[in-house]
Design an enzyme around this catalytic site. Sequence first.
Site, PDB file in Angstrom:
ATOM      1  N   CYS B 207      13.143  32.673   8.494  1.00 53.90           N
ATOM      2  CA  CYS B 207      13.293  31.617   9.594  1.00 53.90           C
ATOM      3  C   CYS B 207      13.826  30.318   9.125  1.00 53.90           C
ATOM      4  CB  CYS B 207      11.929  31.472  10.446  1.00 53.90           C
ATOM      5  SG  CYS B 207      11.111  32.937  10.728  1.00 53.90           S
ATOM      6  N   HIS B 211      16.442  27.178  10.346  1.00 50.02           N
ATOM      7  CA  HIS B 211      15.956  26.234  10.913  1.00 50.02           C
ATOM      8  C   HIS B 211      15.240  25.046  10.140  1.00 50.02           C
ATOM      9  CE1 HIS B 211      16.853  28.437  14.391  1.00 50.02           C
ATOM     10  NE2 HIS B 211      16.101  29.403  14.010  1.00 50.02           N
ATOM     11  N   ARG B 250      12.544  35.621  21.447  1.00 50.43           N
ATOM     12  CA  ARG B 250      13.224  34.920  20.549  1.00 50.43           C
ATOM     13  C   ARG B 250      12.636  35.382  19.287  1.00 50.43           C
ATOM     14  NH1 ARG B 250      16.765  33.851  18.657  1.00 50.43           N
ATOM     15  NH2 ARG B 250      17.732  31.828  18.096  1.00 50.43           N
ATOM     16  N   CYS B 254      15.806  37.009  16.532  1.00 45.60           N
ATOM     17  CA  CYS B 254      15.885  36.312  15.473  1.00 45.60           C
ATOM     18  C   CYS B 254      15.948  37.541  14.282  1.00 45.60           C
ATOM     19  CB  CYS B 254      14.687  35.207  15.056  1.00 45.60           C
ATOM     20  SG  CYS B 254      15.336  33.749  15.786  1.00 45.60           S
TER      21      CYS B 254
END
Lengths: 107, 293
Positions: B207, B211, B250, B254
């Site tokens: 992740c 991000h 979400r 992802c």
Amino acid sequence: MRRLSKVSLGILGLLAILSTKSAAFAAGPEADFKTAYAAAEAAEKQAGVLRNQWLPTETALADARKAAEKSDFDRAVAAAKEAEALAKASIFQANSEKEAWKNLEIR
Amino acid sequence: MATRVGRTGRRLSVRFLLISLASLVVTLLQAPAGADSVDPAAEARAFRDYFLHKFPNVKPDDFVNGPYALNEDMRRQWEEKEQFPPYEFSLENGKELFARPFANGKHYADCFADQGIAIRQNYPQFDAASGKVVTLELALNQCREANGEKAISYTGEDMAALTAYMAYTSRGMPFDIKIPNDPRAIEAYENGKRYFYTRRGQLNFSCATCHVQNPGEHLRAEVLAPALGILNAMPIYRSEWGGMGTTSRRFISCNSQVRGVPLPPQSDEYRDLEYYLSYVSNGLPISGPGSRP
């Protein structure tokens, strides 16, 4: 007459050879597929225990099954071997990430 | 003589061993909670500082607007879209669903503090009884089941609508996620953090790859959102999806994008991830429901 029986014998012999060869051919690749698929499935199961399965592994396993259903065992074996390689890569990733994730952490 | 030397040597060894043991015990007793002890508050500060330093021109509260905080062109388009926001229908639907009584006459409101209004910022919570994290989506389904109703899909329109409505009633309220003094809560936070930073999928992305390391950068046509404040806007309308999506949706999307097999919605890992990501955004306002390209 004698000539005819010689021809018949020849045809029978040829058929016998062909049937033996095709039987061996059929048993070999199918067995190879079963072995390759079992290995791939076992590796993917292990990746599942590590909660790190990959989508391409699942796709390759499905491809292997589909090819086997069509008796295309060469393709089925190739797909199963690909699935096993992918599953092993995902296992390697999960194991190496047990420590490696810390390198990304904001401190 | 040799025997006396041997005895003296043994005595010295025993004495040395005892001293070593004693000093070890003292060291252990004096040590703080442990070299590996976790300080979520300090970690959240470091997390926030990383993004403030990386984007010095972005106001802290603006991080909840994701890519729009980082890209001027996208921001202008978004501000225009907000005149008639694409989540409006879902919001209306959520309000209606929230008010609709169950078969037993009770309502969602009966399951939550303050009748479920303006409480979104307090979720996820750590539940001491189960020893696990309870997200808002999970709490809604627990409410349904407690009242004899079937659970609804965590990735479906109704869940998105309900959470959109609840988020809307909390708009502007700062995330206030608590980690109680319970080793299981700390463990859940730690598990969430580990999940966030762990690379997965054939693309070998975590992740954090998108991000933390690359917010503001393009991934194909998409501008990557910063992790700080990323859940404050949930649920979101995504043009890519052509509809509303929950936090569960979400996370699943992802994982799929990096070619990993997603986990079941509301699995422990996703719940812990939501706990971690929400906690490190404490203090930032709820902006959901949001919209993204």
